[in-house]
Design a protein around this motif. Structure first.
Motif, PDB file in Angstrom:
ATOM      1  N   SER A  93       0.824  -1.200   0.000  1.00  0.00           N
ATOM      2  CA  SER A  93       0.000   0.000   0.000  1.00  0.00           C
ATOM      3  C   SER A  93       0.858   1.251   0.000  1.00  0.00           C
ATOM      4  O   SER A  93       0.579   2.226  -0.680  1.00  0.00           O
ATOM      5  CB  SER A  93      -0.940  -0.006   1.212  1.00  0.00           C
ATOM      6  OG  SER A  93      -1.672   1.191   1.280  1.00  0.00           O
ATOM      7  N   LYS A  96       2.385   2.202  -3.361  1.00  0.00           N
ATOM      8  CA  LYS A  96       1.470   2.733  -4.360  1.00  0.00           C
ATOM      9  C   LYS A  96       1.156   4.215  -4.159  1.00  0.00           C
ATOM     10  O   LYS A  96       0.571   4.839  -5.026  1.00  0.00           O
ATOM     11  CB  LYS A  96       0.164   1.934  -4.340  1.00  0.00           C
ATOM     12  CG  LYS A  96       0.305   0.518  -4.884  1.00  0.00           C
ATOM     13  CD  LYS A  96      -1.028  -0.198  -4.915  1.00  0.00           C
ATOM     14  CE  LYS A  96      -0.875  -1.600  -5.482  1.00  0.00           C
ATOM     15  NZ  LYS A  96      -2.170  -2.327  -5.502  1.00  0.00           N
ATOM     16  N   LYS A  97       1.531   4.766  -3.002  1.00  0.00           N
ATOM     17  CA  LYS A  97       1.250   6.174  -2.753  1.00  0.00           C
ATOM     18  C   LYS A  97       2.236   7.044  -3.518  1.00  0.00           C
ATOM     19  O   LYS A  97       3.449   6.928  -3.336  1.00  0.00           O
ATOM     20  CB  LYS A  97       1.339   6.472  -1.257  1.00  0.00           C
ATOM     21  CG  LYS A  97       0.949   7.909  -0.909  1.00  0.00           C
ATOM     22  CD  LYS A  97       0.995   8.132   0.585  1.00  0.00           C
ATOM     23  CE  LYS A  97       0.608   9.573   0.917  1.00  0.00           C
ATOM     24  NZ  LYS A  97       0.672   9.827   2.364  1.00  0.00           N
ATOM     25  N   LYS A 128      -4.280   6.930  -8.039  1.00  0.00           N
ATOM     26  CA  LYS A 128      -5.250   6.367  -7.095  1.00  0.00           C
ATOM     27  C   LYS A 128      -5.728   7.470  -6.143  1.00  0.00           C
ATOM     28  O   LYS A 128      -5.066   8.504  -6.014  1.00  0.00           O
ATOM     29  CB  LYS A 128      -4.601   5.227  -6.288  1.00  0.00           C
ATOM     30  CG  LYS A 128      -4.026   4.111  -7.139  1.00  0.00           C
ATOM     31  CD  LYS A 128      -5.121   3.360  -7.878  1.00  0.00           C
ATOM     32  CE  LYS A 128      -4.587   2.120  -8.573  1.00  0.00           C
ATOM     33  NZ  LYS A 128      -3.563   2.409  -9.589  1.00  0.00           N
ATOM     34  N   PRO A 129      -6.870   7.260  -5.486  1.00  0.00           N
ATOM     35  CA  PRO A 129      -7.407   8.296  -4.583  1.00  0.00           C
ATOM     36  C   PRO A 129      -6.431   8.743  -3.494  1.00  0.00           C
ATOM     37  O   PRO A 129      -6.484   9.882  -3.041  1.00  0.00           O
ATOM     38  CB  PRO A 129      -8.641   7.613  -3.977  1.00  0.00           C
ATOM     39  CG  PRO A 129      -9.069   6.630  -5.014  1.00  0.00           C
ATOM     40  CD  PRO A 129      -7.796   6.126  -5.626  1.00  0.00           C
ATOM     41  N   GLN A 130      -5.522   7.855  -3.063  1.00  0.00           N
ATOM     42  CA  GLN A 130      -4.570   8.221  -2.018  1.00  0.00           C
ATOM     43  C   GLN A 130      -3.380   9.010  -2.563  1.00  0.00           C
ATOM     44  O   GLN A 130      -2.552   9.508  -1.793  1.00  0.00           O
ATOM     45  CB  GLN A 130      -4.054   6.987  -1.271  1.00  0.00           C
ATOM     46  CG  GLN A 130      -3.170   6.065  -2.100  1.00  0.00           C
ATOM     47  CD  GLN A 130      -3.968   4.947  -2.751  1.00  0.00           C
ATOM     48  OE1 GLN A 130      -5.157   5.107  -3.019  1.00  0.00           O
ATOM     49  NE2 GLN A 130      -3.328   3.807  -2.979  1.00  0.00           N
ATOM     50  N   ASP A 131      -3.270   9.117  -3.882  1.00  0.00           N
ATOM     51  CA  ASP A 131      -2.188   9.880  -4.494  1.00  0.00           C
ATOM     52  C   ASP A 131      -2.496  11.378  -4.447  1.00  0.00           C
ATOM     53  O   ASP A 131      -3.550  11.804  -3.959  1.00  0.00           O
ATOM     54  CB  ASP A 131      -1.976   9.425  -5.939  1.00  0.00           C
ATOM     55  CG  ASP A 131      -1.494   7.988  -6.035  1.00  0.00           C
ATOM     56  OD1 ASP A 131      -0.881   7.513  -5.062  1.00  0.00           O
ATOM     57  OD2 ASP A 131      -1.749   7.338  -7.069  1.00  0.00           O
ATOM     58  N   GLU A 132      -1.597  12.153  -5.004  1.00  0.00           N
ATOM     59  CA  GLU A 132      -1.773  13.612  -5.026  1.00  0.00           C
ATOM     60  C   GLU A 132      -1.125  14.172  -6.283  1.00  0.00           C
ATOM     61  O   GLU A 132      -0.094  13.678  -6.733  1.00  0.00           O
ATOM     62  CB  GLU A 132      -1.145  14.243  -3.780  1.00  0.00           C
ATOM     63  CG  GLU A 132      -1.274  15.754  -3.713  1.00  0.00           C
ATOM     64  CD  GLU A 132      -0.614  16.343  -2.477  1.00  0.00           C
ATOM     65  OE1 GLU A 132      -0.528  17.588  -2.375  1.00  0.00           O
ATOM     66  OE2 GLU A 132      -0.162  15.558  -1.604  1.00  0.00           O
ATOM     67  N   SER A 161     -11.470  12.767  -8.053  1.00  0.00           N
ATOM     68  CA  SER A 161     -11.276  12.596  -6.599  1.00  0.00           C
ATOM     69  C   SER A 161      -9.815  12.386  -6.223  1.00  0.00           C
ATOM     70  O   SER A 161      -9.500  11.673  -5.272  1.00  0.00           O
ATOM     71  CB  SER A 161     -12.129  11.426  -6.082  1.00  0.00           C
ATOM     72  OG  SER A 161     -13.501  11.668  -6.304  1.00  0.00           O
ATOM     73  N   ILE A 162      -8.911  13.013  -6.993  1.00  0.00           N
ATOM     74  CA  ILE A 162      -7.485  12.995  -6.673  1.00  0.00           C
ATOM     75  C   ILE A 162      -7.141  14.351  -6.039  1.00  0.00           C
ATOM     76  O   ILE A 162      -7.439  15.390  -6.639  1.00  0.00           O
ATOM     77  CB  ILE A 162      -6.616  12.785  -7.934  1.00  0.00           C
ATOM     78  CG1 ILE A 162      -7.072  11.548  -8.710  1.00  0.00           C
ATOM     79  CG2 ILE A 162      -5.147  12.690  -7.554  1.00  0.00           C
ATOM     80  CD1 ILE A 162      -6.917  10.257  -7.973  1.00  0.00           C
ATOM     81  N   HIS A 300       7.769  15.582   1.541  1.00  0.00           N
ATOM     82  CA  HIS A 300       7.124  14.331   1.129  1.00  0.00           C
ATOM     83  C   HIS A 300       8.104  13.261   0.667  1.00  0.00           C
ATOM     84  O   HIS A 300       7.697  12.123   0.420  1.00  0.00           O
ATOM     85  CB  HIS A 300       6.126  14.607  -0.009  1.00  0.00           C
ATOM     86  CG  HIS A 300       4.881  15.303   0.433  1.00  0.00           C
ATOM     87  ND1 HIS A 300       4.840  16.639   0.703  1.00  0.00           N
ATOM     88  CD2 HIS A 300       3.617  14.833   0.667  1.00  0.00           C
ATOM     89  CE1 HIS A 300       3.615  16.983   1.064  1.00  0.00           C
ATOM     90  NE2 HIS A 300       2.868  15.914   1.063  1.00  0.00           N
ATOM     91  N   THR A 304       6.637   9.403   0.512  1.00  0.00           N
ATOM     92  CA  THR A 304       5.883   9.318  -0.736  1.00  0.00           C
ATOM     93  C   THR A 304       6.832   9.213  -1.923  1.00  0.00           C
ATOM     94  O   THR A 304       7.914   9.800  -1.917  1.00  0.00           O
ATOM     95  CB  THR A 304       4.997  10.575  -0.913  1.00  0.00           C
ATOM     96  OG1 THR A 304       4.218  10.776   0.252  1.00  0.00           O
ATOM     97  CG2 THR A 304       4.074  10.428  -2.113  1.00  0.00           C
TER      98      THR A 304
END
Length: 346
Positions: A93, A96-97, A128-132, A161-162, A300, A304
């Motif tokens: 997990s 993947k961020k 993915k939604p947890q990315d930025e 939703s990113i 980050h 990240t």
């Protein structure tokens, strides 16, 4: 005088050769013009950051301290691998961020939107939604339709939703702020310039000069407001009023867009066309954090995967030829003027 005559002759020959080559290449490729895809470049900024740190350690530390540091690093990596084996799901997990970094350096036409749209399309295909997504934005504004499209491209990130963060190190004014206000979070450097929520337009008019020279200009239109103000013809009060009304309508659209994205703003107080520096912009709720983009990214790097995404537009034959031509002229000019300066003792 002999020098300038030689130089002028050289330039004339060079231009002639370039025009002939350009004409021949255009004719050869005229029937084969197809839109060529650009290239996508992805750079892992974490690795660049780590490489700089390692190089500084190597240059500044003595052998004993460097050896101790490397030993500690290997011990830490071994421990991390051991933890990953115990909790593979958590490790997977974390891997993947990602934080995707895009750059937008805007001109008056917002030409960079052509690359931005491709970069966003690429990022949204894997994010993915947890990315930025972080956009380092620099722009003093420009045409409404260009920056309206650029803002719409950023809205695609929000709609997916990113999380979207805009970083402004120098300026995001007018159309630039129209883009910035789309973000979930706006970060600005202390002396970055933000705001200018207003609309401006100016048109030179040379009608009186032409009239004095006995030159008539005829303008025929179908439709009452097909042309309000012109550069050559005589402008009317009705045309001026319609032009001003169009500006007011555009300004109203601009204000509604900004207030819709950032409802915490006092839009009537802010939308005066004025600008503010980063710290002042924070007080007026134009931004959320005062910080440089570098500081934000560095914060980050340890948790990240930070990747820089750049889409490079393909250059046409004429553009490539033009760049080569001006490069040759520049080199030759520098050489000739250097020789002239040396001969005259400058």
């Amino acid at each position: 005088m002999e020098f300038f005559a030689d130089y002028a002759g050289f330039l004339l020959k060079l231009v002639s050769v370039a025009l002939v080559i350009g004409f021949l290449l255009t004719m050869m490729s005229g029937g084969k013009r197809k839109s060529q895809p650009g290239s996508l470049s992805v750079t892992k900024l974490n690795e660049h950051y780590d490489a700089m740190k390692v190089e500084l350690d190597r240059q500044l530390l003595d052998k004993k301290a460097l050896k101790s540091l490397e030993k500690e690093k290997k011990k830490k990596e071994k421990l991390e691998k051991k933890e990953q084996k115990k909790e593979p799901a958590v490790a997977e997990s974390a891997d993947k961020k990602r934080l995707y970094v895009l750059d937008f350096d805007g001109d008056i036409k917002a030409s960079a939107v052509e690359s931005l749209r491709e970069e966003i399309t690429a990022v949204l295909s894997v994010a993915k939604p947890q990315d930025e997504v972080v956009v380092r934005l620099e722009s003093g504004g420009g045409v409404v339709h260009g920056y309206g499209l650029a803002a719409s491209q950023l809205q695609r990130v929000r709609e997916a939703s990113i999380p979207l963060t805009i970083c402004v190190d120098k300026v995001a004014a007018s159309g630039g702020y129209m883009m910035a206000c789309v973000a979930d979070k706006i970060i600005a450097a202390p002396f970055a310039i933000l705001g200018s929520i207003g609309v401006v337009a100016q048109i030179p008019n040379v009608h009186r000069l032409l009239d004095k020279s006995l030159i008539d200009v005829e303008l025929h239109t179908a439709g009452r407001y097909k042309r309000t103000l012109t550069m050559l013809g005589e402008n009317t009060d009705e045309g001026r009023e319609k032009f001003k009304q169009d500006l007011e309508d555009t300004h109203g659209l601009f204000k509604r867009f900004v207030s819709g994205q950032r409802p915490q703003l006092d839009i009537e107080d802010i939308a005066t066309g004025d600008t503010w520096y980063g710290s002042e912009a924070l007080e007026n709720k134009l931004v959320d954090v005062v910080m440089t983009s570098d500081a934000y990214l560095v914060s980050h790097y340890h948790e990240t995967e930070v990747v820089h995404v750049v889409y490079k537009q393909p250059k046409g034959m004429a553009e490539r030829l033009g760049l080569s031509f001006f490069s040759v002229v520049e080199q030759k000019a520098v050489s000739w003027f250097s020789r002239l300066a040396q001969s005259r003792g400058y």
